[in-house]
Design a protein around this motif. Sequence first.
Motif, PDB file in Angstrom:
ATOM      1  N   UNK A 112       0.824  -1.332  -0.105  1.00  0.00           N
ATOM      2  CA  UNK A 112       0.098   0.034  -0.025  1.00  0.00           C
ATOM      3  C   UNK A 112       0.708   1.242  -0.020  1.00  0.00           C
ATOM      4  N   UNK A 113       2.026   1.398   0.735  1.00  0.00           N
ATOM      5  CA  UNK A 113       2.783   2.406   0.782  1.00  0.00           C
ATOM      6  C   UNK A 113       3.604   2.597  -0.282  1.00  0.00           C
ATOM      7  N   UNK A 114       3.888   1.465  -1.058  1.00  0.00           N
ATOM      8  CA  UNK A 114       4.647   1.796  -2.421  1.00  0.00           C
ATOM      9  C   UNK A 114       3.722   2.097  -3.418  1.00  0.00           C
ATOM     10  N   UNK A 115       2.436   2.213  -3.320  1.00  0.00           N
ATOM     11  CA  UNK A 115       1.679   2.942  -4.500  1.00  0.00           C
ATOM     12  C   UNK A 115       1.051   2.057  -5.223  1.00  0.00           C
ATOM     13  N   UNK A 116       0.175   2.544  -6.354  1.00  0.00           N
ATOM     14  CA  UNK A 116      -0.938   1.962  -7.101  1.00  0.00           C
ATOM     15  C   UNK A 116      -0.445   0.686  -8.006  1.00  0.00           C
ATOM     16  N   UNK A 117       0.805   0.963  -8.462  1.00  0.00           N
ATOM     17  CA  UNK A 117       1.288  -0.220  -9.164  1.00  0.00           C
ATOM     18  C   UNK A 117       1.690  -1.585  -8.131  1.00  0.00           C
ATOM     19  N   UNK A 118       2.090  -1.384  -7.042  1.00  0.00           N
ATOM     20  CA  UNK A 118       2.489  -2.486  -6.175  1.00  0.00           C
ATOM     21  C   UNK A 118       1.176  -2.995  -5.320  1.00  0.00           C
ATOM     22  N   UNK A 119       0.055  -2.172  -5.344  1.00  0.00           N
ATOM     23  CA  UNK A 119      -1.113  -2.659  -5.003  1.00  0.00           C
ATOM     24  C   UNK A 119      -1.669  -3.559  -5.916  1.00  0.00           C
ATOM     25  N   UNK A 120      -1.641  -3.135  -7.085  1.00  0.00           N
ATOM     26  CA  UNK A 120      -1.920  -4.053  -8.385  1.00  0.00           C
ATOM     27  C   UNK A 120      -1.207  -5.415  -8.341  1.00  0.00           C
ATOM     28  N   UNK A 179      -2.629  -4.205 -19.837  1.00  0.00           N
ATOM     29  CA  UNK A 179      -3.973  -4.401 -20.505  1.00  0.00           C
ATOM     30  C   UNK A 179      -5.011  -3.589 -19.800  1.00  0.00           C
ATOM     31  N   UNK A 180      -4.794  -3.285 -18.228  1.00  0.00           N
ATOM     32  CA  UNK A 180      -5.692  -2.521 -17.741  1.00  0.00           C
ATOM     33  C   UNK A 180      -5.729  -1.096 -17.890  1.00  0.00           C
ATOM     34  N   UNK A 181      -4.637  -0.644 -18.561  1.00  0.00           N
ATOM     35  CA  UNK A 181      -4.399   0.653 -19.044  1.00  0.00           C
ATOM     36  C   UNK A 181      -5.081   0.971 -20.397  1.00  0.00           C
ATOM     37  N   UNK A 182      -5.658  -0.234 -21.012  1.00  0.00           N
ATOM     38  CA  UNK A 182      -6.589  -0.029 -22.045  1.00  0.00           C
ATOM     39  C   UNK A 182      -7.947  -0.432 -21.773  1.00  0.00           C
ATOM     40  N   UNK A 183      -8.868   0.499 -21.554  1.00  0.00           N
ATOM     41  CA  UNK A 183     -10.215   0.354 -21.045  1.00  0.00           C
ATOM     42  C   UNK A 183     -11.151  -0.160 -22.069  1.00  0.00           C
ATOM     43  N   UNK A 207      -6.189   7.936 -14.663  1.00  0.00           N
ATOM     44  CA  UNK A 207      -5.656   8.742 -13.697  1.00  0.00           C
ATOM     45  C   UNK A 207      -4.548   9.549 -14.678  1.00  0.00           C
ATOM     46  N   UNK A 208      -4.449  10.874 -14.820  1.00  0.00           N
ATOM     47  CA  UNK A 208      -3.360  11.206 -15.697  1.00  0.00           C
ATOM     48  C   UNK A 208      -1.986  10.901 -15.164  1.00  0.00           C
ATOM     49  N   UNK A 209      -1.081  10.654 -16.043  1.00  0.00           N
ATOM     50  CA  UNK A 209       0.434  10.287 -15.578  1.00  0.00           C
ATOM     51  C   UNK A 209       0.572   8.970 -15.110  1.00  0.00           C
ATOM     52  N   UNK A 210      -0.256   8.073 -15.133  1.00  0.00           N
ATOM     53  CA  UNK A 210      -0.328   6.856 -14.611  1.00  0.00           C
ATOM     54  C   UNK A 210       0.617   5.893 -15.289  1.00  0.00           C
ATOM     55  N   UNK A 211       0.530   6.228 -16.628  1.00  0.00           N
ATOM     56  CA  UNK A 211       1.374   5.397 -17.460  1.00  0.00           C
ATOM     57  C   UNK A 211       2.881   5.254 -17.342  1.00  0.00           C
ATOM     58  N   UNK A 212       3.402   6.394 -16.871  1.00  0.00           N
ATOM     59  CA  UNK A 212       4.834   6.803 -16.599  1.00  0.00           C
ATOM     60  C   UNK A 212       5.002   6.029 -15.476  1.00  0.00           C
ATOM     61  N   UNK A 213       4.098   5.942 -14.331  1.00  0.00           N
ATOM     62  CA  UNK A 213       4.416   5.421 -13.228  1.00  0.00           C
ATOM     63  C   UNK A 213       4.550   3.881 -13.365  1.00  0.00           C
ATOM     64  N   UNK A 214       3.530   3.335 -14.118  1.00  0.00           N
ATOM     65  CA  UNK A 214       3.741   1.960 -14.401  1.00  0.00           C
ATOM     66  C   UNK A 214       4.766   1.503 -15.137  1.00  0.00           C
ATOM     67  N   UNK A 215       5.039   2.316 -15.844  1.00  0.00           N
ATOM     68  CA  UNK A 215       6.193   1.785 -16.793  1.00  0.00           C
ATOM     69  C   UNK A 215       7.612   1.709 -16.086  1.00  0.00           C
ATOM     70  N   UNK A 216       7.930   2.613 -15.172  1.00  0.00           N
ATOM     71  CA  UNK A 216       8.793   2.733 -14.241  1.00  0.00           C
ATOM     72  C   UNK A 216       8.995   1.720 -13.240  1.00  0.00           C
TER      73      UNK A 216
END
Length: 549
Positions: A51-59, A188-192, A143-152
């Motif tokens: 949870x503390x690491x953020x959205x990608x790690x929650x996924x 895939x989740x980034x493609x609605x 969410x705006x900018x989520x793609x860059x966070x996901x890639x990193x």
Amino acid sequence: MFSLTQTTSRQREIIEVVFGNGWDYMRGLLTGGKTDEPNLPPPAVLRKVLVELGPVYVKLGQLLSTRPDLLPGEYVEALTDLQANVPAVGWSEVEIQIRQQLRQPLEDVFSSINPQAVAAGSIAQTHRATLKTGQEVALKVQRPGIEAIVAQDIALIRGLADLVSRTNFGEDYDIIGLAEEFATALQAELDFTQEAGYTDQLRRNLSTSRWFDPTKLVVPEIYWHLTTKKLMVMEWLDGVPILLAKLPSMRDGKDADTQRKEITTLLFRAFLQQLYIDGFFHADPHPGNLFYLSDGRLALLDCGMVGRLDPRTQQILTEMLLAIVDLDAQRCAQLTLELAESNQPVSLSRLANDYDRMLRKYYNISLSQINFSQVFYEVLQVARNNKIRLPSNMGLYAKTLANLEGVARSFDPEINLLDEIKPLMTDMFRRQLLGNNPLQTVLRTALDLKSLSLQSPRQLELLLDRVTSETLRWNITIRDLDPLRRSMDDSANRLSFSVVVGSLIIGAAIISSNAQTSQLSLISNVLFAAASFLGLWLAISILRSGRLR
């Protein structure tokens, strides 16, 4: 290639979280230390770290919760329904995102949009809106900018997977494959449009049924002309999560208890159809995705996570369910091996004994008291202990059953999974044996039998001919034969090598005893030197092999 030794602001942030929660194993990985066998922190600590690491790690945690074949039950339970603690993005940013996705001005499409999000997740948030036509819709906006966070973060997770893969655990459970599975699922989740496609397919599949009334179940309609990769527009359904539902004292002449039982039966039958008939199922039926609508219908929401089962797997899982009911350890072992992804050597007797010990505690217990999803989790645990690698969809199947049974028991404590399945069992086996078109199946079987009857005499004649002419060859594979062959080859090579060394020494001795010139003496010395060097090398290789005795 990504390296964990690179110092990035994101890596420093992750290290701080890991240090703060005392996860020594992950600390060693991130700082380039020795990678021993994975040492997970307690389930609650792992959940807190993600949870503390953020959205990608929650996924990532949500994905791991679907893999009880990899993690013990207490970890799966802790990671189930894991949600990122993220605030909603401000309306000004969301409005820009919506305008960029629409093909026409926002004002020409919507008469109103509520700027306050009704739900906010790690990838997207949802707003209620009204179309110009007056229809109420839900807007799921990325969410705006989520793609860059996901890639990193995916790059970092791949790097960690590469390190863990060098351990025995990583080899046994294909950690790199799991990381790639996660990367693919998250991208895939980034493609609605993909989630919209899943929603439409579930809607079509559940629009007809022999097991329940399709008018009592609804999946939201997608507005495709407004849906893009970053914006999904769907029908607004007015209701509440199923566990918060307040049933009317009377509806259609039925009291609240009768309504509750009927809703639970509808829920079970809808998912059993998805699992055992359609082979395409909503894989995240937690209470927040199951809504009780104001008109008494049941709604399935958030179809982003789905699972697939081919007909063969459906048949095996149906038989596994019966084997569990019969507490048949031998059959459970056989079916597990049929499900296994690879042909790694496994002791069937040991596997059956493990299942027998596991199932023994359910002897003399009423079937109504058995939690079948928990038993299936234990089946996966036994497979994991025997290093049997099962397909990833087994985890989704187990998690779906667990969520379904958990919601049903919370909504109606008197429910019994077996009682819900029994009336459908005959139809399930009939469909597996005969398919959707019994006549076509019978005709195909008749053609196969005809072909077999015509070919068998000829095949038998060929077999007898080859036996009598001594041209029959057998391909036999014997376990551990290759290591024995290699050992014999090594021994033969060393024996030949020793003969060569001995010949050199004898030749050198003969030349030395008859040497009349300096040239012959030189040749003799060279042969002695060569023989000494080769003999020394042979002795060292034998000693290093540890097979002197």
